[in-house]
Write an enzyme that holds these catalytic residues in place. Structure first.
Site, PDB file in Angstrom:
ATOM      1  N   GLU B  46       0.800  -1.193  -0.079  1.00 39.26           N
ATOM      2  CA  GLU B  46       0.030   0.050   0.152  1.00 39.26           C
ATOM      3  C   GLU B  46       1.039   1.633   0.131  1.00 39.26           C
ATOM      4  O   GLU B  46       1.757   1.311   0.836  1.00 39.26           O
ATOM      5  CB  GLU B  46      -0.929  -0.153   1.240  1.00 39.26           C
ATOM      6  CG  GLU B  46      -1.934   1.260   1.343  1.00 39.26           C
ATOM      7  CD  GLU B  46      -2.957   1.151   2.526  1.00 39.26           C
ATOM      8  OE1 GLU B  46      -2.444   0.522   3.744  1.00 39.26           O
ATOM      9  OE2 GLU B  46      -3.755   1.861   2.578  1.00 39.26           O
ATOM     10  N   LYS B 119     -10.176   2.581  -2.229  1.00 42.21           N
ATOM     11  CA  LYS B 119     -10.406   1.965  -0.798  1.00 42.21           C
ATOM     12  C   LYS B 119     -11.664   2.340  -0.360  1.00 42.21           C
ATOM     13  O   LYS B 119     -12.001   3.687  -0.356  1.00 42.21           O
ATOM     14  CB  LYS B 119      -9.047   2.264  -0.048  1.00 42.21           C
ATOM     15  CG  LYS B 119      -9.261   1.642   1.385  1.00 42.21           C
ATOM     16  CD  LYS B 119      -7.932   2.096   2.220  1.00 42.21           C
ATOM     17  CE  LYS B 119      -7.816   1.590   3.500  1.00 42.21           C
ATOM     18  NZ  LYS B 119      -6.344   1.851   3.909  1.00 42.21           N
ATOM     19  N   CYS B 156      -5.645  -2.882   2.603  1.00 40.70           N
ATOM     20  CA  CYS B 156      -5.558  -2.871   4.133  1.00 40.70           C
ATOM     21  C   CYS B 156      -6.706  -2.850   4.683  1.00 40.70           C
ATOM     22  O   CYS B 156      -7.146  -4.063   5.113  1.00 40.70           O
ATOM     23  CB  CYS B 156      -4.573  -1.363   4.353  1.00 40.70           C
ATOM     24  SG  CYS B 156      -3.734  -1.700   5.720  1.00 40.70           S
TER      25      CYS B 156
END
Lengths: 298, 298
Positions: B46, B119, B156
């Site tokens: 990331e 995300k 994540c």
């Protein structure tokens, strides 16, 4: 919310014989033993009153079913009231002619039958012919507010579905209990046994983590069915391994693979809020974006 | 569906320094190394172009963002095409004035930019001030049909949400990749470090199990930020531990906690169908009963 700061959980990991009455007597003995050991909430394995009859497709097995409320729940209610303990039990429910369910009941410490959960996800696999016996549950996912803790009950195959755990946790469950009957096929155990058991424990620990709740699985032990290892009718070796996970996935206590035993764990209510504060997943769910969960395949 | 029977996956576990250009050069070196080692699909951690700037709230950090497509994606596309490999990369996207995303891109082996995933779940915790920087994603959950495998990318914090994994798998993903930047607070590591790492790996393995897909997490390593252990500004020790799980939750390969390395795994397409046949969870989902997933709390 409960004022109590903790509760003691006992999982009755037991084997089940041919005689339903003897299984019930054994379960009650273990409940009394657990109560003496200080347990507040005592949980029995899936369909503990009989051997796991779903290994075969046989209409005679419907005779094992009983109504709820009925004789077993009445007896367990008396025990719960006498001991002042909560009991979670799994029964083969005869709801009406041709409508049978795999049902869990929660009995409060005053003996009240708080309600039923009817198994929502029904398996159908070699030696697990549950779609033959069980009508899928129609009560949805549920929680039960007992004297000691708000309990969500799900049953066995449900444990593989994150949706069931999530929907139960969103109703305020502090503990998810999975009465279970899972085992190894003798002909598969050597090659796949370790990873099957690991996957089973892992996915249930993940429900604890994702939702910030205690999770308990209570399984039976012992071999049931024919011992012929060369065919699909080799029976099942139920793998025990009953366990309690804290809300961050740490296994607090775990039973053996081959012995009857009480798996006891002290559960701390403060951990529920503490872990959700430090890992605030419920804050960040994208409830605007989950609509397709209701689709079969996209 | 892909005719190929397997694909080789490489996770670039790396540390990130102060200079974005140097980080990109390093990442490209590692991509070339992975390609030489036979990898088909190569994944970066990331926000690999910079240190993890979200440790602090500082408007100057928005200067690190870049447009997509832009200079980094163009360079990676050339590399992908030259090597004939798929690249998954995570970038700080400047979409427009005041609209920034934590975005992953998938570049096919012919150099085509197949698309973006922005995300969806954004954390906000001490040293992880992502809600300050990142607008929540508005593209939903996505898959990308590459030359070698149909990939779902999540980022994540998404890894803690079973819904994201499920929605991506239902789109036919064969592999879920989670570019990650997660680490220990120095003052927490001794007490909580093991269970934090365990929970992180466990919940991602559970996504593999629940959905019957390969799952990979690619994390950075090394300490970033001040070393003061007495305060919240003690920096983060990124814990590496990049891993690949097969569709039944078995970890095939796993990186160390403290070294840069390539984590390489051969993934067998036949396992996807084989495992879903033996553990047919997708057959039994109760899509009639999941509507409340869209609620915050019941």
């Amino acid at each position: 919310m409960h004022d109590r700061q903790s509760f003691a959980l006992a999982l009755v990991q037991m084997s089940c014989g041919i005689d339903p009455a003897a299984n019930l007597d054994k379960a009650i003995d273990r409940i009394e033993e657990a109560a003496k050991a200080g347990a507040d909430v005592i949980c029995l394995p899936e369909l503990f009153r009989s051997q796991y009859f779903c290994q075969r497709v046989d209409p005679a097995n419907f005779e094992l079913a009983e109504s709820i409320p009925g004789r077993t729940t009445e007896r367990l209610q008396k025990i719960a009231k006498g001991l002042g303990k909560v009991i979670v039990a799994s029964l083969f429910e005869r709801r009406g002619p041709g409508i049978y369910h795999n049902t869990a009941v929660v009995i409060d410490a005053d003996g009240a039958l708080l309600g039923l959960y009817r198994k929502m996800h029904i398996p159908e696999d070699p030696l697990y012919f549950e779609k033959y016996y069980f009508t899928p549950g129609d009560l949805g996912f549920k929680t039960f507010d007992t004297r000691f803790v708000r309990i969500g009950v799900l049953v066995c195959w449900d444990q593989w579905f994150p949706e069931g755990a999530r929907l139960t946790a969103l109703q305020g469950a502090q503990l998810l209990v999975y009465p279970t009957a899972i085992g190894w096929h003798p002909r598969e155990k050597a090659e796949f046994g370790v990873s099957q058991h690991q996957a089973w424990e892992t996915i249930q620990r993940s429900h604890a983590i994702a939702n910030g709740v205690y999770v308990a699985a209570v399984n039976r032990v012992g071999h049931e069915g024919p011992a012929d290892e060369e065919s699909f009718i080799g029976g099942l070796e139920f793998w025990g391994g009953s366990f309690v996970s804290d809300p961050f996935g740490n296994v607090h206590s775990r039973g053996s693979h081959d012995r009857e035993e009480l798996v006891v764990s002290q559960c701390d209510m403060a951990k529920l809020d503490e872990i959700r504060r430090n890992w605030p997943f419920l804050r960040d769910r994208r409830i605007d974006a989950y609509g397709d969960i209701g689709k079969r395949y996209a």
